[in-house]
Design a protein around this motif. Sequence first.
Motif, short mmCIF file in Angstrom:
data_model
loop_
_atom_site.label_atom_id
_atom_site.label_comp_id
_atom_site.label_asym_id
_atom_site.label_seq_id
_atom_site.Cartn_x
_atom_site.Cartn_y
_atom_site.Cartn_z
N ILE A 34 0.84 -1.20 0.00
CA ILE A 34 0.00 0.00 0.00
C ILE A 34 0.88 1.25 0.00
CG2 ILE A 34 -1.71 1.32 1.29
CD1 ILE A 34 -2.70 -1.36 2.44
N VAL A 35 0.58 2.16 -0.94
CA VAL A 35 1.30 3.42 -1.00
C VAL A 35 0.62 4.44 -0.08
CG1 VAL A 35 2.00 5.33 -2.50
CG2 VAL A 35 2.03 3.00 -3.37
N ASP A 36 -0.68 4.66 -0.31
CA ASP A 36 -1.45 5.64 0.46
C ASP A 36 -2.71 5.01 1.01
OD1 ASP A 36 0.15 7.91 -0.07
OD2 ASP A 36 -0.79 8.13 -2.04
N LEU A 37 -3.06 5.45 2.21
CA LEU A 37 -4.31 5.04 2.83
C LEU A 37 -4.97 6.33 3.33
CD1 LEU A 37 -5.94 2.51 3.69
CD2 LEU A 37 -4.85 2.71 5.90
N LEU A 38 -6.05 6.72 2.67
CA LEU A 38 -6.74 7.96 3.00
C LEU A 38 -8.01 7.63 3.76
CD1 LEU A 38 -6.43 9.42 -0.60
CD2 LEU A 38 -4.89 9.84 1.31
N VAL A 39 -8.08 8.05 5.01
CA VAL A 39 -9.24 7.77 5.86
C VAL A 39 -9.97 9.08 6.12
CG1 VAL A 39 -10.03 6.83 8.06
CG2 VAL A 39 -7.98 5.89 6.98
N ARG A 40 -11.24 9.14 5.71
CA ARG A 40 -12.06 10.32 5.93
C ARG A 40 -13.24 9.91 6.79
NH1 ARG A 40 -15.69 12.30 1.72
NH2 ARG A 40 -16.91 13.76 2.88
N VAL A 41 -13.41 10.60 7.89
CA VAL A 41 -14.50 10.30 8.82
C VAL A 41 -15.44 11.50 8.86
CG1 VAL A 41 -15.10 9.57 11.15
CG2 VAL A 41 -12.86 8.98 10.21
N LYS A 42 -16.72 11.22 8.63
CA LYS A 42 -17.72 12.28 8.62
C LYS A 42 -18.74 12.01 9.71
CE LYS A 42 -20.89 14.56 5.45
NZ LYS A 42 -21.52 14.51 4.14
N ASP A 43 -19.08 13.05 10.46
CA ASP A 43 -20.10 12.92 11.50
C ASP A 43 -21.35 13.67 11.04
OD1 ASP A 43 -21.58 12.60 13.76
OD2 ASP A 43 -20.22 13.67 15.10
N ASP A 44 -22.34 12.93 10.56
CA ASP A 44 -23.57 13.52 10.06
C ASP A 44 -24.73 12.68 10.60
OD1 ASP A 44 -25.27 15.17 8.62
OD2 ASP A 44 -25.14 13.93 6.82
N LYS A 45 -24.99 12.82 11.88
CA LYS A 45 -25.91 11.99 12.66
C LYS A 45 -25.35 10.58 12.78
CE LYS A 45 -30.03 14.66 11.73
NZ LYS A 45 -31.34 14.71 11.11
N LYS A 46 -24.91 10.01 11.67
CA LYS A 46 -24.20 8.73 11.69
C LYS A 46 -22.71 9.02 11.49
CE LYS A 46 -27.56 5.50 9.81
NZ LYS A 46 -27.78 4.51 8.74
N ILE A 47 -21.88 8.11 11.94
CA ILE A 47 -20.45 8.19 11.67
C ILE A 47 -20.21 7.45 10.36
CG2 ILE A 47 -18.13 7.64 12.48
CD1 ILE A 47 -19.55 9.62 14.30
N ILE A 48 -19.62 8.14 9.40
CA ILE A 48 -19.37 7.55 8.08
C ILE A 48 -17.86 7.51 7.83
CG2 ILE A 48 -19.78 7.75 5.60
CD1 ILE A 48 -22.29 9.47 6.40
N PHE A 49 -17.35 6.32 7.56
CA PHE A 49 -15.94 6.14 7.22
C PHE A 49 -15.82 5.93 5.71
CE2 PHE A 49 -15.37 5.34 11.67
CZ PHE A 49 -14.02 5.61 11.92
N ASP A 50 -14.99 6.72 5.07
CA ASP A 50 -14.64 6.53 3.66
C ASP A 50 -13.14 6.31 3.61
OD1 ASP A 50 -17.07 6.82 2.23
OD2 ASP A 50 -17.01 8.98 2.59
N VAL A 51 -12.72 5.18 3.07
CA VAL A 51 -11.31 4.85 3.00
C VAL A 51 -10.93 4.57 1.55
CG1 VAL A 51 -9.49 3.29 3.79
CG2 VAL A 51 -11.38 3.84 5.32
#
Length: 95
Positions: A34-51
């Motif tokens: 793996i070169v890059d691992l981009l973790v984006r966490v959004k709090d919009d009533k639910k917790i949403i993980f985008d990786v």
Amino acid sequence: MNVTLSAVGFDFQQEQQDLINKKLERISYAEDLIVDLLVRVKDDKKIIFDVTVNFRWGASAHVSAEDYDFAAALNKTMDILDTKVKKEKDKIQQK
């Protein structure tokens, strides 16, 4: 492996960052793949993980999971991510 964490709509608490880093150890077997691992966490009533994972051979994979609980959303994400990484690793090893 470069890991980038970003939070949208809130700021990470130290224990949340520690939990994410601890869970990322699950895919440490693929650090050299793996070169890059981009973790984006959004709090919009639910917790949403985008990786997004970028592999060294140019392939990339996107994983997303959500839950009302931070730890539960993270666990779902890591289960899916682990499966994706294993599939990519097996695909490359077969070639």
